[in-house]
Motif scaffolding. Structure first.
Motif, mmCIF file in Angstrom:
data_model
loop_
_atom_site.group_PDB
_atom_site.id
_atom_site.type_symbol
_atom_site.label_atom_id
_atom_site.label_comp_id
_atom_site.label_asym_id
_atom_site.label_seq_id
_atom_site.Cartn_x
_atom_site.Cartn_y
_atom_site.Cartn_z
ATOM 1 N N THR A 192 108.296 117.773 139.149
ATOM 2 C CA THR A 192 109.759 117.250 138.853
ATOM 3 C C THR A 192 110.395 117.246 137.433
ATOM 4 O OG1 THR A 192 109.056 114.767 138.750
ATOM 5 C CG2 THR A 192 109.495 115.602 141.101
ATOM 6 N N CYS A 193 111.681 117.692 137.429
ATOM 7 C CA CYS A 193 111.986 117.714 136.263
ATOM 8 C C CYS A 193 113.672 117.464 136.277
ATOM 9 C CB CYS A 193 111.627 118.950 135.527
ATOM 10 S SG CYS A 193 112.572 120.433 136.223
ATOM 11 N N PHE A 194 114.307 116.990 135.217
ATOM 12 C CA PHE A 194 115.686 116.537 135.367
ATOM 13 C C PHE A 194 116.380 117.301 134.278
ATOM 14 C CE2 PHE A 194 113.130 113.165 137.350
ATOM 15 C CZ PHE A 194 113.850 112.991 138.191
ATOM 16 N N THR A 195 117.351 117.690 134.386
ATOM 17 C CA THR A 195 118.531 118.176 133.333
ATOM 18 C C THR A 195 119.708 117.240 133.509
ATOM 19 O OG1 THR A 195 119.580 119.753 135.139
ATOM 20 C CG2 THR A 195 117.650 120.389 133.846
ATOM 21 N N LYS A 196 120.796 117.744 132.828
ATOM 22 C CA LYS A 196 121.816 116.952 132.830
ATOM 23 C C LYS A 196 122.558 116.643 134.117
ATOM 24 C CE LYS A 196 126.248 116.314 130.438
ATOM 25 N NZ LYS A 196 127.344 116.844 129.414
ATOM 26 N N ASN A 197 122.615 118.003 135.050
ATOM 27 C CA ASN A 197 123.384 117.770 136.045
ATOM 28 C C ASN A 197 122.503 118.136 137.274
ATOM 29 O OD1 ASN A 197 125.751 117.584 134.624
ATOM 30 N ND2 ASN A 197 125.746 119.638 134.264
ATOM 31 N N PHE B 39 102.284 131.087 143.646
ATOM 32 C CA PHE B 39 103.760 131.230 144.633
ATOM 33 C C PHE B 39 104.533 129.735 144.228
ATOM 34 C CE2 PHE B 39 106.519 131.017 148.056
ATOM 35 C CZ PHE B 39 107.179 132.209 147.971
ATOM 36 N N TRP B 40 105.551 129.940 143.546
ATOM 37 C CA TRP B 40 106.146 128.518 143.372
ATOM 38 C C TRP B 40 107.662 128.611 144.093
ATOM 39 C CZ3 TRP B 40 104.712 124.863 140.204
ATOM 40 C CH2 TRP B 40 103.669 125.169 139.208
ATOM 41 N N VAL B 41 107.846 127.567 144.649
ATOM 42 C CA VAL B 41 109.204 127.067 145.426
ATOM 43 C C VAL B 41 110.025 126.175 144.632
ATOM 44 C CG1 VAL B 41 110.249 126.431 147.543
ATOM 45 C CG2 VAL B 41 108.363 127.960 147.841
ATOM 46 N N LYS B 42 111.191 126.470 144.295
ATOM 47 C CA LYS B 42 111.885 125.409 143.514
ATOM 48 C C LYS B 42 113.087 124.779 144.348
ATOM 49 C CE LYS B 42 114.543 126.545 140.175
ATOM 50 N NZ LYS B 42 114.821 127.274 138.633
ATOM 51 N N LEU B 43 113.315 123.789 144.415
ATOM 52 C CA LEU B 43 114.298 122.957 145.139
ATOM 53 C C LEU B 43 115.286 122.469 144.168
ATOM 54 C CD1 LEU B 43 112.348 121.335 148.248
ATOM 55 C CD2 LEU B 43 113.452 123.569 147.964
ATOM 56 N N GLU B 44 116.564 122.641 143.993
ATOM 57 C CA GLU B 44 117.272 121.919 143.236
ATOM 58 C C GLU B 44 118.549 121.306 143.837
ATOM 59 O OE1 GLU B 44 119.674 123.746 139.013
ATOM 60 O OE2 GLU B 44 118.391 124.973 140.279
ATOM 61 N N PHE B 45 118.538 119.909 143.179
ATOM 62 C CA PHE B 45 119.589 119.267 143.884
ATOM 63 C C PHE B 45 120.738 118.657 142.863
ATOM 64 C CE2 PHE B 45 115.682 118.728 146.112
ATOM 65 C CZ PHE B 45 116.044 118.538 147.338
ATOM 66 N N PRO B 46 122.111 118.674 143.190
ATOM 67 C CA PRO B 46 122.744 118.240 142.080
ATOM 68 C C PRO B 46 122.954 116.764 141.915
ATOM 69 C CG PRO B 46 124.112 118.877 144.261
ATOM 70 C CD PRO B 46 122.691 119.207 144.402
ATOM 71 N N ILE B 47 122.851 116.136 140.889
ATOM 72 C CA ILE B 47 122.748 114.908 140.578
ATOM 73 C C ILE B 47 124.276 114.273 140.668
ATOM 74 C CG2 ILE B 47 122.866 112.882 138.584
ATOM 75 C CD1 ILE B 47 120.288 114.571 137.616
ATOM 76 N N VAL B 48 124.290 113.072 141.478
ATOM 77 C CA VAL B 48 125.615 112.274 141.596
ATOM 78 C C VAL B 48 125.876 111.555 140.642
ATOM 79 C CG1 VAL B 48 126.793 111.197 143.526
ATOM 80 C CG2 VAL B 48 125.222 112.614 143.933
ATOM 81 N N LYS B 49 126.939 111.668 139.919
ATOM 82 C CA LYS B 49 127.242 110.846 138.763
ATOM 83 C C LYS B 49 127.865 109.382 139.335
ATOM 84 C CE LYS B 49 126.387 113.872 135.928
ATOM 85 N NZ LYS B 49 125.153 113.900 135.191
#
Length: 399
Positions: free
Chosen positions: A337-342, A389-399
Motif C-alpha cells: 500500500t502507498c499514499f500520495t496527497k490525493n 504481474f502487478w495489479v494496481k488499484l487506486e482510490f481517491p482520498i476523501v478530504k
C-alpha cells in the motif's frame, strides 16, 4: 455511417447553393431599389447638387473675372478645373455646348449621368465671361460616395442574409440529426439494458445446475474414496466446474459494472477498514493454497476513502481467483500500500508461470475489475515488472 455522411454532404451542398442564389437575389433587389431611391433623392428630392456646386461656381466666377477669361480661353479655365479636381464640367450658351470635359473614368455607372450635359442642364449656373454670359455646370464627384456606400451596404447586407440563412439551415440539420441520435442512443441504451438483464439472468440460472453438479460430484467423491483413479478424474471435473463458476461470476461482475444503474458509495471510512479486511481474506485464502506472501510494505494511514462494499468484495474475490489460476506457487505474492496527497494505492504482485499466462485468457476478470473501479471513481492498471504481474488499484482520498 457512409450513407449518413452522403446525406449530410447533400444537404450542405443544397444549403450553400440556395444561400448563393438567395444572396444574389437580395443583392440585386436592394441594388436596383437603392439606385432608384438614391437617384430620385439626388436628382429631384433635394438641393444636394446645387449646394455642392455653388461654391465652385462662385470661385470659378472670381477666377474668370480676375483673369479676364473669355469662353474661348479653354486652356485657362481647363487648368483651373484640373487644379480643383473637377470630375466633369460643361460650358453652354443658350443651350448650345461650347465646351465640356471629363477628368475621371466612369467607374460608378449610376453616377455617369453627372457627365452627361443633357442631364445637367437644370443645374447649370450663370458665369460672366469677358465676352458673354454662359451657363456652367461643375461636378466634383460628390454623388459617387453615396453610390459607393450603397454598394458596400448592399454587399454587406446580402452576405449577412446569406450567412444567416446558412446558419439557420445548418442548425436545423444538426437539430434533426441530434433528434435521430438521441433516439438511436435511447434504443441502444434499451438494448444494452436488455442484454445486461439477459446476462444476469443467464448467470443466475446457470448457478443452480452448477450447484447441483457440485453436490453430485461431492457425493461421488464420498462413494469413491478408496478408488484413487476415480478421485483423480473427479478432482479434474471439480476444477472445470469451478472454472465455469468463476467465469459465470466474472460475467455477472462485468454485467453489473457495465450497466448504467447508479452505484451508490458507502460512507467514507479509513483505508484499513475499507480495504484491509479484504486483503486479510485474500491472504488467508492464498496461504491455504500454499502461497508465500510478502506483506512488509503493507501499511496504513488515517485517511478515508469511499467504496461500495458489494463492488470491493467482488474485486478482491476476482483478483484472488486470478492469482490462484495463473500465479507461480513457488514465487511469493507481494501486497503493498502507498499514499500520495490525493490517492491511496494497493499493489498486488504475483510470479508469472511459464505455462500459464493471464494475458492469454479472455481477460474479462480484469476488465470487470477495471470497470468496477471506475464506478467507484478509482482506476485499475496492470503491468509486468521484474518477472511479476502487478495489479494496481487506486482510490481517491476523501478530504
Amino acid at each position: 455511417m457512409r450513407d449518413d455522411l452522403k446525406r449530410v454532404k447533400k444537404k450542405l451542398s443544397l444549403t450553400f447553393a440556395i444561400a448563393i442564389i438567395w444572396t444574389c437575389a437580395v443583392f440585386g433587389l436592394l441594388y436596383y431599389l437603392g439606385i432608384d431611391l438614391l437617384s430620385y433623392y439626388i436628382e429631384a428630392g433635394s438641393c444636394m447638387i446645387y449646394y455642392n456646386e455653388k461654391p465652385y461656381i462662385d470661385e470659378f466666377q472670381q477666377y474668370v473675372s480676375d483673369n479676364d477669361i473669355s469662353t474661348t480661353d479653354v486652356e485657362q479655365y481647363d487648368e483651373w478645373m484640373s487644379e480643383h479636381d473637377v470630375a466633369f464640367y460643361s460650358v453652354q450658351e443658350m443651350g448650345k455646348v461650347i465646351y465640356n470635359k471629363s477628368n475621371v473614368d466612369k467607374l460608378i455607372s449610376p453616377a455617369k449621368n453627372m457627365y452627361d450635359y443633357r442631364f445637367t442642364g437644370s443645374y447649370e449656373l450663370p458665369v460672366q465671361f469677358s465676352d458673354i454670359e454662359a451657363e456652367v455646370f461643375i461636378y466634383t464627384g460628390f454623388t459617387e460616395k453615396y453610390y459607393i456606400a450603397l454598394m458596400i451596404f448592399d454587399v454587406g447586407f446580402s452576405l449577412m442574409m446569406g450567412i444567416v440563412f446558412v446558419y439557420l439551415r445548418i442548425r436545423k440539420i444538426i437539430a434533426g440529426y441530434q433528434t435521430e441520435l438521441e433516439a438511436s442512443q435511447e434504443q441502444e441504451k434499451k438494448a444494452r439494458q436488455e442484454k445486461d438483464e439477459l446476462m444476469r439472468n443467464m448467470a443466475h440460472d446457470l448457478r443452480t445446475p452448477l450447484t447441483g453438479l457440485m453436490t453430485h460430484i461431492d457425493i461421488m467423491k464420498l462413494e469413491n474414496e478408496v478408488d484413487e483413479e476415480n478421485q483423480k478424474y473427479l478432482d479434474i471435473v471439480t476444477d472445470k466446474v469451478m472454472d465455469i463458476k468463476t467465469q459465470m461470476d466474472n460475467l455477472l461482475d462485468f454485467s453489473m459494472a457495465s450497466s448504467e444503474k447508479n452505484i451508490e458509495l458507502d460512507k467514507p471510512i479509513e483505508t484499513e477498514y475499507a480495504v484491509g479486511d479484504y486483503l486479510s481474506e485474500m491472504y488467508a485464502v492464498l496461504k491455504e493454497r500454499g502461497y508465500s506472501i510478502d506483506i512488509n510494505k503493507l501499511n496504513w494511514e488515517k485517511v478515508k476513502i469511499a467504496v461500495n462494499v458489494g463492488l470491493i468484495s467482488r474485486i478482491f474475490a476476482n483478483l484472488t481467483d486470478n492469482i490462484c489460476k495463473y500465479a507461480d506457487i513457488d514465487k511469493p505474492i507481494v501486497m503493498e500500500t502507498c499514499f500520495t496527497k490525493n490517492n491511496f494505492k494497493v499493489k498486488i504482485g504475483n510470479g508469472i508461470c511459464d505455462d500459464k499466462t493471464l494475458l492469454e485468457s479472455t481477460g474479462i476478470g480484469l476488465k470487470s475489475v477495471d470497470m468496477m473501479m471506475l464506478r467507484m471513481n478509482g482506476n485499475m492498471s496492470y503491468s509486468r515488472e521484474h518477472g511479476k504481474f502487478w495489479v494496481k488499484l487506486e482510490f481517491p482520498i476523501v478530504k
